[in-house]
Design a protein around this motif. Structure first.
Motif: not given
Lengths: 313, 313
Positions: A27, A47, A269, A273, A275, B25, B27-28, B47, B269-275, B307-308, B310-311
């Motif tokens: 990225m 990932f 982040l 984006k 994490w 990208p 992702m899976t 992204f 987030l936890e499984r795919a690290k996607l925020w 993905g906009n 805040r944490p």
């Protein structure tokens, strides 16, 4: 003299693991480029399967075991990403995994290892207890011990991340990896010297666990005694093996404070984006640090090592 | 009858914007596949530039303006991702952007728009005030008004996300997008019917802003009056234009609660690290909902819209 893997070993590792690892995306982010004054290419190992590059090395060892070696399963002592990686790699091959873990390890890490079907063996939270417990598990089960980084096949497996990155981006002027035990950085060095020989090799290390920077400065291995950093993946010391590789190939190590790591992690982040766990953010922190020797406008490949951390951390 | 864009318009949009948008990208994640009982392909528009698919449509309009049309700049009223997208697209073309924003908009959203060099025009937080303020800006500056979704060129631009997704994955049995004003879902429908005609088209909508589900059930446009959901990108109502496209093409809308959205967001987030922002998580929430009509084992493309967030949200 300790052995060390070659680029041929990295290529053989890649052939071996290609079918089970993700070819993670690279990225870019215009804002971070502008802030660092360089063109940054982030290899997104968060990932990767199990959320970290560690799955590469663990798979290379597990898939490379002979039927005899694999028969008793595999064993390691770790509460980090290597534990999950070995558990997942063992499940892929259909052999048992025994993970020795201190009773102090967070329940979320235990749960992650159990999810991959591994058996957790409790021990006291000291290195001695971990090693003794692992030894007794191995004696009892015949399991094969897999070190997290002090192993040529682990290093060769980790080197496949840099191999993919160079294939995906081409023409890099520098590569940067975080340094903990030195497995990823060693694999990055070996791959880069073969595929992109002119590229500058730079390590990123937390100042609260800077044994690699100290060791390279002293010319001799200085173990980490009391690490103090939020980068929980980078607490370990180099081994003689990884020290020798880094000594021969690294141009520089940039040490970064936990505050710099926090700031870099927030930037990844908010702006990209992405994490990541704190250890991963060291590479961007190094790019934003005045001590970074990589020239302006350079094309820099950075390996984001993993993403295994909870939102509240 | 309102006009609607064709797949040729989507292709023309892609040609126009390809040089400025990211090919994001796909992702899976094996764990999410197992949980949903289907093969999921996530198109990661978080992204995309400005952190959301909205940059596609905004770029298509801005780059498609004649020199005369572009001369006075562009204008919209929005406090969301469309505002950032239009500001960024205008900067790319080197024309001014005027963004009408309620004084109640969070400072972080104002800062984001200002970062792209747009001028913010304050107004009271009502739709009337927004429209009046925009009208007066346009009268004063000659700026071109760009609606966030009720526009054929916006819809064609958003359709390029599905076009890339189908090119990247091939052979999808279903596509799923979130529904707010319906621009992304409309573009997804038009593209899918041309490239992958047999695929099932499903929308994901928060139950607290389910005007699309209600409208399709009633066979007539029912505007959203009092949306109540954490999905801040999906508060708006369909227009006659997007309603007509959805009515003709959608197989189903799955409505999901905010709790389902929160759970799906945590899983990503936890499984795919996607925020992702909450609006994006509706598509995974729909996959995990019993009402989802997509068969088991289907290959499903899901568009993660942005993905906009805040944490701490």
């Amino acid at each position: 003299m300790v052995s060390r893997p070659t680029f041929e070993d990295v290529c053989a590792a890649h052939d071996r693991i290609e079918a089970v690892v993700h070819r993670t995306p690279v990225m870019t982010c215009a804002t971070l480029d502008a802030m660092s004054g360089r063109q940054l290419f982030f290899k997104c190992e968060q990932f990767q399967r199990v959320g970290a590059f560690k799955f590469r090395g663990a798979s290379n060892v597990v898939l490379g075991l002979s039927a005899d070696e694999a028969a008793g399963g595999v064993c390691t002592h770790s509460s980090g990403n290597h534990a999950q990686a070995l558990a997942c790699a063992a499940r892929e091959r259909g052999i048992p995994a025994w993970i020795v873990m201190p009773t102090s390890a967070p329940s979320v890490k235990r749960a992650a290892v159990e999810r991959y079907g591994a058996a957790i063996i409790d021990c006291e939270p000291t290195l001695e207890a971990r090693e003794q417990t692992a030894a007794s598990v191995i004696e009892r089960t015949g399991a094969y011990f897999v070190h997290p980084y002090d192993d040529d096949r682990i290093i060769a497996g980790q080197g496949t991340a840099a191999k993919e990155l160079i294939e995906q981006v081409c023409q890099l002027d520098a590569l940067v990896s975080p340094i903990g035990g030195g497995g990823l950085m060693s694999g990055t060095c070996i791959t880069t010297r073969a595929m992109c020989p002119q590229a500058m090799l730079v390590g990123a290390e937390p100042s609260g666990a800077d044994d690699a920077a100290q060791s390279l400065a002293a010319g001799t291995l200085i173990p980490q005694t009391a690490p103090d950093t939020i980068c929980d993946g980078l607490l370990t010391s180099l081994s003689e093996r990884t020290f020798a590789i880094l000594r021969d190939h690294l141009e520089a190590i940039v040490t970064v404070s936990d505050d710099e790591v926090r700031a870099a992690r927030s930037l990844l982040l908010e702006r990209a984006k992405l994490w990541v766990e704190p250890s991963s953010a060291t590479v961007l922190a190094a790019m934003l640090n005045d001590q970074c020797p990589i020239p302006r406008d350079a094309r820099v490949g950075l390996i984001l090592s993993g993403g295994n951390t909870r939102p509240d951390v």
